[in-house]
Design an enzyme around this catalytic site. Structure first.
Site, PDB file in Angstrom:
ATOM      1  N   LYS A   1     -53.433 -13.936 -12.232  1.00 37.87           N
ATOM      2  CA  LYS A   1     -53.261 -12.528 -12.618  1.00 37.87           C
ATOM      3  C   LYS A   1     -53.807 -11.676 -11.478  1.00 37.87           C
ATOM      4  O   LYS A   1     -54.681 -12.120 -10.732  1.00 37.87           O
ATOM      5  CB  LYS A   1     -54.038 -12.237 -13.897  1.00 37.87           C
TER       6      LYS A   1
ATOM      7  N   ASP B   1     -46.889  -6.051 -15.164  1.00 40.53           N
ATOM      8  CA  ASP B   1     -47.775  -5.939 -16.332  1.00 40.53           C
ATOM      9  C   ASP B   1     -47.965  -4.430 -16.536  1.00 40.53           C
ATOM     10  O   ASP B   1     -47.131  -3.640 -16.051  1.00 40.53           O
ATOM     11  CB  ASP B   1     -49.112  -6.664 -16.084  1.00 40.53           C
TER      12      ASP B   1
HETATM   13  P1  NDP Z   1     -46.539  -0.767 -19.834  1.00 39.63           P
HETATM   14  O1  NDP Z   1     -47.299  -0.202 -18.708  1.00 39.63           O
HETATM   15  O2  NDP Z   1     -45.068  -0.779 -19.794  1.00 39.63           O
HETATM   16  O3  NDP Z   1     -46.980  -0.046 -21.213  1.00 39.63           O
HETATM   17  C1  NDP Z   1     -48.310  -0.040 -21.627  1.00 39.63           C
HETATM   18  C2  NDP Z   1     -48.401   0.790 -22.901  1.00 39.63           C
HETATM   19  O4  NDP Z   1     -49.705   0.640 -23.450  1.00 39.63           O
HETATM   20  C3  NDP Z   1     -48.212   2.273 -22.638  1.00 39.63           C
HETATM   21  O5  NDP Z   1     -47.635   2.871 -23.771  1.00 39.63           O
HETATM   22  C4  NDP Z   1     -49.654   2.740 -22.437  1.00 39.63           C
HETATM   23  O6  NDP Z   1     -49.875   4.115 -22.699  1.00 39.63           O
HETATM   24  C5  NDP Z   1     -50.370   1.905 -23.468  1.00 39.63           C
HETATM   25  N1  NDP Z   1     -51.771   1.755 -23.084  1.00 39.63           N
HETATM   26  C6  NDP Z   1     -52.265   1.255 -21.917  1.00 39.63           C
HETATM   27  N2  NDP Z   1     -53.596   1.316 -21.910  1.00 39.63           N
HETATM   28  C7  NDP Z   1     -53.946   1.851 -23.090  1.00 39.63           C
HETATM   29  C8  NDP Z   1     -55.191   2.158 -23.691  1.00 39.63           C
HETATM   30  N3  NDP Z   1     -56.348   1.927 -23.051  1.00 39.63           N
HETATM   31  N4  NDP Z   1     -55.183   2.698 -24.951  1.00 39.63           N
HETATM   32  C9  NDP Z   1     -54.010   2.940 -25.596  1.00 39.63           C
HETATM   33  N5  NDP Z   1     -52.799   2.663 -25.078  1.00 39.63           N
HETATM   34  C10 NDP Z   1     -52.776   2.127 -23.848  1.00 39.63           C
HETATM   35  O7  NDP Z   1     -47.124  -2.254 -20.031  1.00 39.63           O
HETATM   36  P2  NDP Z   1     -46.469  -3.495 -20.784  1.00 39.63           P
HETATM   37  O8  NDP Z   1     -45.692  -3.024 -21.953  1.00 39.63           O
HETATM   38  O9  NDP Z   1     -45.841  -4.346 -19.768  1.00 39.63           O
HETATM   39  O10 NDP Z   1     -47.783  -4.274 -21.273  1.00 39.63           O
HETATM   40  C11 NDP Z   1     -48.383  -4.023 -22.550  1.00 39.63           C
HETATM   41  C12 NDP Z   1     -49.252  -5.216 -22.926  1.00 39.63           C
HETATM   42  O11 NDP Z   1     -48.449  -6.395 -22.987  1.00 39.63           O
HETATM   43  C13 NDP Z   1     -50.387  -5.533 -21.955  1.00 39.63           C
HETATM   44  O12 NDP Z   1     -51.473  -6.058 -22.687  1.00 39.63           O
HETATM   45  C14 NDP Z   1     -49.793  -6.652 -21.099  1.00 39.63           C
HETATM   46  O13 NDP Z   1     -50.782  -7.454 -20.522  1.00 39.63           O
HETATM   47  C15 NDP Z   1     -49.010  -7.411 -22.167  1.00 39.63           C
HETATM   48  N6  NDP Z   1     -47.959  -8.275 -21.652  1.00 39.63           N
HETATM   49  C16 NDP Z   1     -46.930  -7.767 -20.903  1.00 39.63           C
HETATM   50  C17 NDP Z   1     -45.942  -8.600 -20.452  1.00 39.63           C
HETATM   51  C18 NDP Z   1     -44.739  -8.078 -19.746  1.00 39.63           C
HETATM   52  O14 NDP Z   1     -43.802  -8.862 -19.551  1.00 39.63           O
HETATM   53  N7  NDP Z   1     -44.666  -6.816 -19.373  1.00 39.63           N
HETATM   54  C19 NDP Z   1     -45.997 -10.059 -20.682  1.00 39.63           C
HETATM   55  C20 NDP Z   1     -47.070 -10.475 -21.565  1.00 39.63           C
HETATM   56  C21 NDP Z   1     -48.016  -9.605 -21.988  1.00 39.63           C
HETATM   57  P3  NDP Z   1     -50.155   5.132 -21.473  1.00 39.63           P
HETATM   58  O15 NDP Z   1     -48.821   5.345 -20.839  1.00 39.63           O
HETATM   59  O16 NDP Z   1     -50.722   6.330 -22.108  1.00 39.63           O
HETATM   60  O17 NDP Z   1     -51.141   4.423 -20.559  1.00 39.63           O
END
Ligand code: NDP
Length: 447
Positions: free
Chosen positions: A126, A166
């Site tokens: 990571k 991510d």
């Molecule tokens: P994105 O950046 O596309 O979206 C993240 C989302 O989570 C946004 O809506 C963001 O809001 C919100 N968010 C981030 N930090 C916080 C916080 N501290 N409190 C509240 N909301 C928050 O990321 P992904 O959708 O790719 O990833 C989301 C999760 O899924 C993560 O945990 C990631 O590790 C996991 N994941 C992702 C994979 C992938 O293929 N993309 C694979 C496996 C797991 P804001 O815009 O306001 O920050």
């Protein structure tokens, strides 16, 4: 047994005392894997788990870049190469101001088990940076990504380490990162996944994590004859994972009533249908706006500032935002409101107290290392297609993704079914993930 687990955790804490997220992830694994090691002679006395909690390599580097006003900024870049016993390191890059060593080590550690569960030959890693992409212009993002890759390129490669996206790293960032890698190495190889479709990307990769989370939840419900049809769903986040979990849930006949971001959540009692979801995708992926803007277009929906969706009534909850976003109190509220199933789309979104509450209430609970493995599994399929210089159709990739999610579910059932028939998916995922990596480490000797 508890004494053994405590002694092990003391040893890890002595080294990594200031890494709370990492310790949380290790504790959760230790509680299920140490008893398994104790009852399986071949793993006994080999200190395998102690070897697995130490990264094979942790790289930290300076990332300097210039903003649109000509000011120079410095961020910190990281790549944690956790374990490569069963294949090249594989795992995403996160760009978010909260990024630090603890968070990336927890993610890399979880990734080792997750990648093992996918049945594909991928080790775990990571990386990322404390860079905040919010409010930056495309040119600033490009300059940052180019600077980041101008160091990272010497540590990765298609047979060494293959990063992906991510939080904060989507198609735009992968494009800039790949461009710089290609220039520096003067080669076009599958060194990153999540690439654009016209330059080596796989069909279904953007959808895979969200779809997989829903496929996994559907598999859990099926064990008791249930399904998504007609169910009310709460989803957190509104990024990549949340968007496609919502899309698949809608396709399966469910009603999704919430989405969120770090400023709060929206509740739409009528359900977020395909048109509304398209609006959210444009809002988030193109205009890079806030979820609160949803209520400007759909005024019957409500925005709850600074809150999380777990106070709303639902039968299925899909936390898809970030780590520790659903705590013990939230879990009790969900259970009290009739929630029967929680499938983690994000990594470790539920605190240990929340997980304990779900287990106590004996509702379905899927840990991210099993339920969100569809993303990295499809990245593995992207790597295969890149190596073969070949491209599978959308249907072919989706079929393979569904098969992998079914296989992961079966593995969890095999290792996680309790005497009373309750399936502990945490235990199942941890042990099934551990066995494959541990066997490879044993075969390769102490290195
Ligand atoms: P994105 O950046 O596309 O979206 C993240 C989302 O989570 C946004 O809506 C963001 O809001 C919100 N968010 C981030 N930090 C916080 C916080 N501290 N409190 C509240 N909301 C928050 O990321 P992904 O959708 O790719 O990833 C989301 C999760 O899924 C993560 O945990 C990631 O590790 C996991 N994941 C992702 C994979 C992938 O293929 N993309 C694979 C496996 C797991 P804001 O815009 O306001 O920050």
């Amino acid at each position: 047994m508890q004494a053994k687990i405590d002694a092990f955790m003391e040893e890890v804490k002595a080294r990594d005392a200031h890494e709370p997220e990492f310790l949380q992830a290790v504790q959760e694994v230790a509680e299920t894997v140490i008893p398994y090691i104790a009852s399986n002679e071949i793993y006994n006395g080999k200190n395998i788990l102690l070897r697995m909690v130490e990264p094979e390599r942790a790289i930290m580097f300076r990332v300097s870049w210039v903003d649109d006003k000509g000011e120079i900024h410095v961020n910190r870049g990281y790549r944690i190469q956790m374990n490569s016993a069963i294949g090249p390191y594989k795992g995403g890059l996160r760009f978010h101001p909260s990024v630090n060593l603890s968070i990336l080590k927890f993610l890399a550690f979880e990734q080792v088990f997750k990648n093992s569960l996918t049945t594909l030959p991928m080790g775990g890693g990571k990386g990322g940076s404390d860079f905040d992409p919010k409010g930056k212009s495309d040119d600033e993002i490009m300059r940052f990504c180019h600077s980041f890759m101008s160091e990272l390129f010497r540590h990765i490669g298609p047979n060494t380490d293959v990063p992906a996206g991510d939080i904060g790293v989507g198609a735009r960032e992968i494009g800039f990162l790949f461009g710089m890698y290609r220039k520096l190495r003067n080669e076009f190889t599958g060194v990153l996944t999540g690439k654009g479709l016209s330059w080596g990307g796989s069909e279904i990769r953007p959808e895979a994590t969200g779809y997989g989370t829903v496929y996994f939840a559907e598999n859990m419900l099926k064990t008791k004859g249930g399904s998504f049809k007609g169910k009310t769903i709460t989803v957190s986040g509104s990024g990549n994972v949340a968007q496609y979990a919502t899309e698949k849930a809608i396709q399966l006949g469910a009603k999704v009533v919430t989405l969120s971001d770090s400023s709060g959540y929206i509740y739409d009692a009528d359900g977020i249908d395909e048109d509304k979801l398209n609006f959210v995708m444009k809002l988030k992926n193109e205009r890079r706006g806030r979820i609160s803007e949803y209520t400007d277009t759909y005024p019957s929906a409500k925005f709850h500032k600074g809150k999380t969706p777990w106070e709303e009534k639902c039968e299925i909850a899909l936390p898809c935002a970030t780590q520790n976003e659903l705590n013990g109190e939230d879990a009790k509220t969900l259970i009290g409101n009739g929630c029967i199933c929680v499938s983690e789309g994000a990594n470790m979104p539920c605190t240990s107290e929340a997980v304990a509450a779900f287990h106590k209430a004996k509702i379905f609970f899927a840990p991210g290392k099993a339920s969100n493995a569809g993303g990295v599994a499809t990245s593995g399929l992207e790597m295969t297609q890149n190596s073969l210089r070949f491209k599978w159709t959308r249907q072919e990739v989706d079929d393979k993704l569904q098969q992998i999610m079914n296989d992961i579910h079966e593995k969890c059932v095999e290792y996680g079914t309790e005497d009373d028939g309750y399936i502990d998916y945490v235990k199942g995922a941890n042990i099934a993930g551990f066995v494959k990596v541990a066997d490879a480490m044993l075969a390769q000797g102490v290195i």
